[in-house]
Design a protein around this motif. Structure first.
Motif, PDB file in Angstrom:
ATOM      1  N   PRO A 484       0.830  -1.271  -0.171  1.00 13.70           N
ATOM      2  CA  PRO A 484       0.023   0.053   0.023  1.00 13.70           C
ATOM      3  C   PRO A 484       0.894   1.266  -0.139  1.00 13.70           C
ATOM      4  CG  PRO A 484      -1.084  -1.619   1.769  1.00 13.70           C
ATOM      5  CD  PRO A 484       0.425  -1.987   1.399  1.00 13.70           C
ATOM      6  N   LEU A 485       0.528   2.230  -0.691  1.00 16.73           N
ATOM      7  CA  LEU A 485       1.044   3.488  -0.593  1.00 16.73           C
ATOM      8  C   LEU A 485       1.254   4.148   0.817  1.00 16.73           C
ATOM      9  CD1 LEU A 485      -0.318   5.473  -3.818  1.00 16.73           C
ATOM     10  CD2 LEU A 485       1.837   4.290  -3.533  1.00 16.73           C
ATOM     11  N   GLN A 486       1.937   4.926   1.118  1.00 15.10           N
ATOM     12  CA  GLN A 486       2.030   5.708   2.628  1.00 15.10           C
ATOM     13  C   GLN A 486       1.920   6.914   2.364  1.00 15.10           C
ATOM     14  OE1 GLN A 486       2.536   3.906   5.583  1.00 15.10           O
ATOM     15  NE2 GLN A 486       2.160   1.947   4.152  1.00 15.10           N
ATOM     16  N   VAL A 487       0.550   7.502   2.386  1.00 16.92           N
ATOM     17  CA  VAL A 487      -0.009   8.842   2.177  1.00 16.92           C
ATOM     18  C   VAL A 487       0.240   9.596   3.472  1.00 16.92           C
ATOM     19  CG1 VAL A 487      -1.569  10.226   1.304  1.00 16.92           C
ATOM     20  CG2 VAL A 487      -1.358   8.085   0.349  1.00 16.92           C
ATOM     21  N   SER A 488       0.773  10.801   3.222  1.00 17.46           N
ATOM     22  CA  SER A 488       1.025  11.686   4.727  1.00 17.46           C
ATOM     23  C   SER A 488      -0.251  12.111   5.131  1.00 17.46           C
ATOM     24  CB  SER A 488       1.936  12.823   4.277  1.00 17.46           C
ATOM     25  OG  SER A 488       1.819  13.899   5.179  1.00 17.46           O
ATOM     26  N   GLY A 489      -0.514  12.148   6.418  1.00 14.78           N
ATOM     27  CA  GLY A 489      -1.539  12.314   7.063  1.00 14.78           C
ATOM     28  C   GLY A 489      -1.508  13.872   7.678  1.00 14.78           C
ATOM     29  N   ASN A 490      -0.529  14.732   6.956  1.00 13.99           N
ATOM     30  CA  ASN A 490      -0.299  16.247   7.264  1.00 13.99           C
ATOM     31  C   ASN A 490      -1.709  17.081   6.344  1.00 13.99           C
ATOM     32  OD1 ASN A 490       0.294  18.762   7.769  1.00 13.99           O
ATOM     33  ND2 ASN A 490       2.063  18.740   6.516  1.00 13.99           N
ATOM     34  N   ARG A 491      -2.729  17.360   7.209  1.00 18.42           N
ATOM     35  CA  ARG A 491      -3.806  17.834   6.439  1.00 18.42           C
ATOM     36  C   ARG A 491      -3.602  19.307   6.223  1.00 18.42           C
ATOM     37  NH1 ARG A 491      -7.491  14.057   5.923  1.00 18.42           N
ATOM     38  NH2 ARG A 491      -7.748  12.464   7.181  1.00 18.42           N
ATOM     39  N   ALA A 492      -2.349  19.834   6.565  1.00 21.63           N
ATOM     40  CA  ALA A 492      -2.244  21.174   6.233  1.00 21.63           C
ATOM     41  C   ALA A 492      -1.682  21.318   4.716  1.00 21.63           C
ATOM     42  CB  ALA A 492      -1.001  22.042   7.153  1.00 21.63           C
ATOM     43  N   ARG A 493      -1.543  20.271   4.065  1.00 16.75           N
ATOM     44  CA  ARG A 493      -1.534  20.033   2.746  1.00 16.75           C
ATOM     45  C   ARG A 493      -2.518  19.367   1.926  1.00 16.75           C
ATOM     46  NH1 ARG A 493       3.284  16.886   1.100  1.00 16.75           N
ATOM     47  NH2 ARG A 493       3.772  18.402  -0.563  1.00 16.75           N
ATOM     48  N   ARG A 494      -2.851  19.769   0.707  1.00 19.87           N
ATOM     49  CA  ARG A 494      -3.838  19.498  -0.126  1.00 19.87           C
ATOM     50  C   ARG A 494      -3.794  17.835  -0.122  1.00 19.87           C
ATOM     51  NH1 ARG A 494      -5.267  20.616  -4.852  1.00 19.87           N
ATOM     52  NH2 ARG A 494      -3.014  21.075  -5.676  1.00 19.87           N
ATOM     53  N   ARG A 495      -4.945  17.182  -0.094  1.00 20.54           N
ATOM     54  CA  ARG A 495      -5.075  15.817  -0.328  1.00 20.54           C
ATOM     55  C   ARG A 495      -4.348  15.277  -1.633  1.00 20.54           C
ATOM     56  NH1 ARG A 495     -10.421  12.144  -0.278  1.00 20.54           N
ATOM     57  NH2 ARG A 495      -9.643  10.046  -0.707  1.00 20.54           N
ATOM     58  N   ALA A 496      -4.426  16.067  -2.761  1.00 19.73           N
ATOM     59  CA  ALA A 496      -3.919  15.502  -4.072  1.00 19.73           C
ATOM     60  C   ALA A 496      -2.359  15.718  -4.115  1.00 19.73           C
ATOM     61  CB  ALA A 496      -4.370  16.468  -5.211  1.00 19.73           C
ATOM     62  N   VAL A 497      -1.805  16.815  -3.438  1.00 17.54           N
ATOM     63  CA  VAL A 497      -0.402  17.057  -3.080  1.00 17.54           C
ATOM     64  C   VAL A 497       0.219  15.748  -2.278  1.00 17.54           C
ATOM     65  CG1 VAL A 497       1.475  18.290  -2.446  1.00 17.54           C
ATOM     66  CG2 VAL A 497      -0.512  19.394  -3.743  1.00 17.54           C
ATOM     67  N   ARG A 498      -0.520  15.547  -1.363  1.00 15.54           N
ATOM     68  CA  ARG A 498       0.060  14.423  -0.399  1.00 15.54           C
ATOM     69  C   ARG A 498       0.098  12.866  -1.175  1.00 15.54           C
ATOM     70  NH1 ARG A 498      -3.850  13.850   3.764  1.00 15.54           N
ATOM     71  NH2 ARG A 498      -5.151  15.607   2.944  1.00 15.54           N
TER      72      ARG A 498
END
Length: 904
Positions: A484-498
């Motif tokens: 599985p991809l490891q997507v950052s949980g930092n919601r200060a950045r847009r979902r598409a960018v993460r």
């Protein structure tokens, strides 16, 4: 053989005349609209988007809780002078005011503040406005409405007034719901569900099905939608039937609930009115990531209903999620059903109805619509040439080659054409040894070699040679590449960018662990878990990242799912290789059997618009036009695509790779300029590309294929009301003769139901009362007809009896509800442009034999057939253009844009 099919569509009956109704109409009015908008702006002054009065939830609440409201008008939130409510009798203001006040109190309340005494004063203001307010409800106005009123387009297509798209289906649904449906000694009662595209009927209470010592629930479903048909002098009401299944246990955690429809059955709280409403109220249940709990979402009226009815208990979102089975049968006088979706877990009731049961419901509908609407006339066969030159399904024993051996020879020829002497380099990444074994065993069979014929040229590397074809396959464990991809949980950045960061990380991992291909013809076959296995963590499915990573290396990719207990490994392996061959371009349509009216050197071209929103595979919006050209003749036989960067036709495989490489340079993402809006600008650019493509196709006879529902998003002149026979129109320019874009150009538009019931359902029947299916091309008995129906045969796996009954199972078939009823869909085929006598005369080609539209419809129908596949949903060139969209994978580039609620 059936000679007639019946479509489940209805049109105004000329013998009855207009369907005139004296309706009560209410408009918000300029003063009330302005006052509500002012209060809305006051409480949302910090919004970063244009403000628009949010009446969608109000409309849903009115339809469900205000008896007598027939329908709500569209765009009433933007203009107070537009019709807002329709009713047969004036609905008392004493009923409307509490509903509007409850909605307004929730809308105008700041943040999460509690109800105040001022909230309750809204109702009094609506009933009796004071001197300092404009909140009074307007009066009802009597207005005669023709529910069948149309205007005729320049091309001869009847178009309804815009408000009828919502009003007519609602009226028909309420009319039908007033009559019970009786079948098999059982009576079903229907409730109305309002939708964005029309209306639905759902049998209520649901039916029960006992299976595996558990109870499963389902209902009969009838969808109703208003549509037009090209060149038809009357509008059509399309009616489709099926099964609505209800979720009674959810196999997912709260944070995995992305959104599920909930239909609420609530009694009416008004003492002088009816006890029950003929409607079910539509809501959406989903996980709120900010509150970290399951909640009502997307304009759901459910949170407001308890404020209108303080006596009864209504379902709490968390409680409904935890125990949906306890609410489907009702608690007290309130019931709620979660509409089933496969992502919610398994269900023992199968989808669909068989034709006999559909025909019975259709007869009930026909009776209920008399005399205002009549059934559309049945369609008859227009040709006996149903299929192209396919190999027979069974081969006589004395023939030298069996069918599979002949197919293998054809695959060899197709592979030889696309490889042109280059070796095919295949990388197989496996997670289960069984899949690896099945893939290696199935490949030689497909190209006509005996099992075990491959030569092991290195560790875990095999080679097959046949004629001039060389295939080298290396099989190795997938390892971390398919994790599985490891997507950052930092919601200060847009979902598409993460997500873009995670995809780029996976691309880097692939680059470090994969050697560059030695051949320009390279393919990866990867075994991956089903997408449902990644549902627990949104955006963790690595499929799109891997496709993009391998495309950057010059490799196309094909995926195969991990084995399950219900699928055959041999079958899955076979389809994996066939789809891989298709991506290589090693596929071509069989020779047609239409006749001499089709030019011998005809080429096919297909257009498909890829349009992703922020909910697309990479969470990045994009618009991209895909064009595919198929030349089926032996000398130049090829599958090609248009490379916009190189302005050239390239092999299909190269098209796929270019789509993955070039999509970030999408010129349609830029803002409009010079007073021109974004939509108008990208439509103009798309149409410029289409005209340029038509110029590239002029050197030989061409059949242009397009799905009108797909392409009219960028080419609005393909909407039914804009079509004119043998003419093409672009932008605001006058339509021009088809021959302006090519002397030997023909244009055929196809259309399917595409979830909006744009094409009606159907069933075959005869004079002996038989009901079933039939393949062929169908139409009215009119030589000048341009619109046909294409129906394909049922696959060999669809073996259920045509008379199977699921709504009321017989004693001999108690397990019938558990069956999946598969029905072949109708494909609408419109011959928009061909060389008729009139066209030839206008082009000074009077000596040329004119076209027969039925032959071009037949050719389009035959393009759905291929020896390696069951009948396709669309003609092969259009099928190839649509599947090319799998490689359109844009990545977000804005690094530090703030997140929004929809992003999170």
């Amino acid at each position: 053989m059936y000679q007639t099919i019946r479509v489940t569509a209805y049109e105004p009956d000329p013998a009855h005349g207009p369907w005139q109704e004296e309706l009560q109409v209410m408009r918000l009015g300029e003063q009330l609209h302005a006052e509500l908008t002012r209060r809305w702006e006051q409480t949302h002054s910090g919004a970063d988007h244009p403000l628009r009065l949010p009446v969608k939830r109000l409309n849903s609440l009115l339809l469900g809780m205000a008896p007598g409201v027939l329908a709500t008008g569209r765009n009433a939130g933007t203009d107070g002078l537009l019709p807002w409510l329709y009713a047969h009798e004036p609905v008392p203001h004493e009923v409307l005011a509490p509903v509007v006040a409850t909605w307004a109190a929730g809308v105008f309340r700041r943040n999460d503040e509690e109800d105040t005494e001022a909230d309750w004063e809204l109702e009094d203001e609506l009933l009796a406005p004071g001197p300092d307010t404009s909140l009074g409800l307007p009066a009802w106005e009597t207005e005669p409405v023709d529910l069948t009123e149309t205007a005729m387009s320049a091309g001869g297509t009847a178009e309804p007034l815009r408000r009828l798209y919502g009003l007519l289906p609602e009226q028909v649904a309420l009319r039908l719901a007033a009559r019970p449906f009786r079948t098999g000694g059982t009576t079903l009662h229907f409730r109305v569900v309002s939708t964005d595209s029309g209306a639905e009927l759902v049998s209520w209470p649901p039916q029960r099905y006992e299976r595996r010592k558990e109870t499963w629930y389902y209902s009969a479903q009838v969808k109703i939608a208003l549509h037009t048909v090209p060149f038809a002098p009357r509008i059509r009401l399309h009616v489709s039937t099926g099964v609505r299944r209800w979720a009674t246990r959810l196999a997912l955690r709260p944070h995995q609930m992305s959104g599920a429809t909930v239909l609420l059955d609530a009694p009416l709280p008004w003492p002088a009115g009816p006890e029950r409403h003929p409607r079910l109220v539509v809501n959406t249940l989903g996980y709120d990531r900010r509150r970290k709990e399951v909640a009502w979402r997307r304009h759901s009226p459910a949170p407001l209903v308890p404020e209108l009815d303080i006596v009864r208990r209504y379902p709490d979102p968390a409680e409904l999620f935890a125990s949906p089975d306890k609410w489907i049968t009702g608690r007290g006088e309130v019931a709620a059903g979660i509409v089933y979706h496969p992502r919610l877990g398994p269900h023992e009731v199968g989808p669909g109805l068989m034709p006999r049961e559909r025909a019975e419901i259709d007869a009930w509908i026909e009776e209920g619509l008399r005399p205002v609407l009549r059934r559309v006339p049945d369609l008859g066969r227009v040709t006996r040439s149903n299929t192209p030159s396919l190999l027979p399904r069974t081969v006589k024993r004395d023939e030298p080659l069996a069918r599979e051996a002949q197919l293998a020879l054809r695959r060899q020829a197709a592979l030889g054409r696309v490889l042109s002497g280059r070796p095919l380099e295949v990388e197989v990444l496996w997670q289960s040894a069984e899949t690896r074994t099945a893939l290696l065993a199935e490949l030689p069979k497909l190209i006509g070699l005996p099992p075990g014929s491959g030569q092991e040229i290195a560790d875990d590397t095999w080679q097959w040679r046949v004629n001039d074809i060389e295939i080298n396959v290396r099989a190795r464990p997938a390892g971390a590449l398919l994790s599985p991809l490891q997507v950052s949980g930092n919601r200060a950045r847009r979902r598409a960018v993460r997500l873009a960061d995670a995809i780029n990380d996976r691309c880097a991992l692939v680059a470090r662990n994969t050697e560059p291909p030695r051949s320009s013809a390279a393919l990866v076959v990867a075994e991956i878990a089903d997408k449902d296995q990644f549902a627990a963590h949104p955006d963790s499915d690595p499929k799109h990242a891997l496709r993009l990573a391998w495309a950057r290396q010059g490799r196309i990719s094909q995926f195969v799912n991990l084995p399950t207990a219900t699928t055959s490994l041999e079958h899955r392996a076979r389809w994996t290789w066939l789809d891989a061959f298709r991506q290589l371009g090693a596929i071509s349509p069989p020779a047609h059997r239409v006749g001499t009216g089709i030019p011998a050197n005809l080429q096919y071209a297909a257009l498909w618009l890829v349009r992703y929103t922020a909910q697309g595979p990479t969470r990045c919006p994009i618009r991209r036009l895909v064009a595919v050209r198929v030349r089926p003749d032996e000398e130049l036989g090829a599958i090609e695509g248009w490379d916009a960067e190189r302005s050239a036709w390239v092999p299909y495989r190269e098209l796929l790779l270019s789509l993955a490489d070039g999509n970030v340079r999408d010129q349609w993402r830029r803002h409009g300029s010079g007073g021109e809006g974004v939509e108008e600008q990208w439509q103009r650019e798309a149409q410029r590309q289409i005209r340029a493509l038509l110029f590239q196709l002029r050197e030989r006879p061409t059949l242009l294929l397009a799905n009108s529902a797909n392409l009219r998003q960028c080419w609005p002149r393909l909407s039914n009301g804009s079509l004119v026979r043998d003419m093409l129109g672009f932008g605001t320019e006058p339509a021009q003769r088809l021959t302006v874009y090519g002397n030997d150009l023909r244009v055929v538009l196809v259309r399917d139901a595409n979830s909006r019931e744009e094409v009606p359902e159907w069933y075959a029947h005869d004079d002996n009362g038989r009901i079933g299916f039939a393949e062929g091309v169908w139409g009215p008995a009119e030589p000048a007809n341009r619109v046909f129906a294409s129906t394909a045969r049922t696959p060999h796996t669809a073996t259920l009896p045509k008379g199977l009954r699921k709504l009321v199972p017989t004693a001999e078939s108690r397990t019938a509800p558990g069956k999946t009823a598969w029905n072949p869909a109708q494909l609408e085929v419109t011959v928009l442009g061909c060389l008729t006598e009139e066209v030839l005369a206008q082009s000074d080609r009077a000596g040329v034999t004119p076209d027969r539209p039925v032959e071009w419809a037949t050719l389009t129908h035959q393009l759905r057939y291929h020896n390696d596949y069951p009948p396709l949903a669309r003609p092969l060139p259009l099928h190839l253009a649509r599947l090319a969209a799998e490689y359109v994978l844009p990545l977000a580039e804005a690094p530090n844009a703030p997140a929004t609620a929809s992003d999170s």
